[in-house]
Design an enzyme around this catalytic site. Structure first.
Site, PDB file in Angstrom:
ATOM      1  N   HIS A  43       1.020  -1.459   0.035  1.00  0.00           N
ATOM      2  CA  HIS A  43       0.050  -0.424  -0.113  1.00  0.00           C
ATOM      3  C   HIS A  43       0.623   1.090  -0.391  1.00  0.00           C
ATOM      4  O   HIS A  43       1.316   1.584   0.699  1.00  0.00           O
ATOM      5  CB  HIS A  43      -0.757  -0.211   1.064  1.00  0.00           C
ATOM      6  CG  HIS A  43      -1.589   1.282   1.371  1.00  0.00           C
ATOM      7  ND1 HIS A  43      -2.843   0.838   1.103  1.00  0.00           N
ATOM      8  CD2 HIS A  43      -1.707   2.100   0.502  1.00  0.00           C
ATOM      9  CE1 HIS A  43      -3.474   2.222   1.636  1.00  0.00           C
ATOM     10  NE2 HIS A  43      -3.033   2.865   1.384  1.00  0.00           N
ATOM     11  N   GLU A  70      -2.697  -1.542  -3.214  1.00  0.00           N
ATOM     12  CA  GLU A  70      -4.353  -0.926  -2.265  1.00  0.00           C
ATOM     13  C   GLU A  70      -3.633   0.472  -2.689  1.00  0.00           C
ATOM     14  O   GLU A  70      -2.846   0.328  -2.434  1.00  0.00           O
ATOM     15  CB  GLU A  70      -4.362  -1.559  -0.866  1.00  0.00           C
ATOM     16  CG  GLU A  70      -3.499  -2.052  -0.088  1.00  0.00           C
ATOM     17  CD  GLU A  70      -4.296  -2.401   0.657  1.00  0.00           C
ATOM     18  OE1 GLU A  70      -5.393  -3.209   0.888  1.00  0.00           O
ATOM     19  OE2 GLU A  70      -3.810  -1.635   1.506  1.00  0.00           O
ATOM     20  N   HIS A 190      -8.105  -5.869   7.366  1.00  0.00           N
ATOM     21  CA  HIS A 190      -8.314  -4.265   8.327  1.00  0.00           C
ATOM     22  C   HIS A 190      -8.230  -6.015  10.262  1.00  0.00           C
ATOM     23  O   HIS A 190      -9.463  -5.605  10.278  1.00  0.00           O
ATOM     24  CB  HIS A 190      -9.528  -3.715   7.740  1.00  0.00           C
ATOM     25  CG  HIS A 190      -8.252  -1.993   8.692  1.00  0.00           C
ATOM     26  ND1 HIS A 190      -7.094  -1.889   8.133  1.00  0.00           N
ATOM     27  CD2 HIS A 190      -8.408  -1.738  10.008  1.00  0.00           C
ATOM     28  CE1 HIS A 190      -7.047  -0.756   8.971  1.00  0.00           C
ATOM     29  NE2 HIS A 190      -7.761  -0.904  10.136  1.00  0.00           N
TER      30      HIS A 190
END
Length: 238
Positions: A43, A70, A190
């Site tokens: 990310h 991401e 998450h």
């Protein structure tokens, strides 16, 4: 079996805190795959406080499994993804100053924007996923963006798991049922960890992939990366 994509951002965070190249992020990407990970997730953020854009270019050639990038679809991010051509791009609505991902997309408000971005990635042959919460209107909106998958934002599940796991999982089951019914494949991520992952995987039968970074890398500090990956994969057997 649900696939495990290992987010190696925290490896880069540790490296960046000292300078130099220890720990080696590229080697971490190689090792994740060698140790049984089904994919590697990164990310990159605009301030490059963990994964740097150069890391993304360096990692791509060593990927033998699946590469998932991401991030928030800024112009720079879109250009990076189109240049690198990962197997999957996951779009998150994070502002640049966000410490970590903390919400899913409002797919109704941002419908046109998401359609445009997803169209560009789809035209390039890149599978798309968008980060969403369990609000059913956002699930319904997601399918209209033409995304291939959604990634369920699981922080609320993780927070409430130790209080009442049935209540914690209920909205995710409902969201997953709707997503499957309307033709969306389902990822999740998450704050998933060795305590709450197995139950989540068992209750979401349509789950294709989880992306886990912080907890997995933290566990690896104590028990080693190879053993940790194997322990997480054991939680994903259905």
């Amino acid at each position: 079996m649900t696939k495990l994509s290992v987010n190696i951002n925290k490896v880069a965070t540790l490296r960046n805190s000292r300078g130099g190249n220890t720990p080696n992020v590229l080697q971490a990407a190689i090792d994740v795959q060698e140790f049984g990970g089904d994919g590697v997730t990164v990310h990159p953020r605009p301030d490059e406080r963990h994964i740097r854009y150069k890391d993304v270019y360096d990692i791509r050639p060593v990927i033998k499994t699946e590469f998932n990038i991401e991030g928030y679809p800024s112009k720079e991010f879109i250009d990076l993804v189109l240049a690198v051509r990962p197997h999957q791009v996951t779009l998150v609505p994070d502002p640049p100053e966000a410490l970590t991902s903390n919400a899913g997309w409002d797919t109704v408000t941002h419908m046109t924007f998401l359609q445009d971005v997803i169209g560009r990635f789809s035209d390039a042959g890149i599978r798309t996923s968008i980060f969403v919460d369990t609000d059913l209107k956002n699930i319904e909106g997601a399918v209209k963006t033409n995304t291939d998958r959604i990634e369920l934002y699981t922080e609320p599940y993780a927070t409430n798991f130790t209080k009442d796991r049935e209540a914690a999982i209920a909205p995710f089951v409902e969201a997953a049922e709707l997503a499957n019914k309307i033709g969306l494949k389902i990822n999740a991520g998450h704050d998933l960890n060795l305590d709450n992952l197995k139950y989540f995987n068992e209750r979401i039968p349509y789950l294709k992939e989880v992306s886990i970074g912080h907890a997995l890398i933290s566990d690896a500090l104590y028990i080693g990366l190879e053993k940790t990956i194997q322990l997480y994969k054991q939680q994903l057997i259905k």
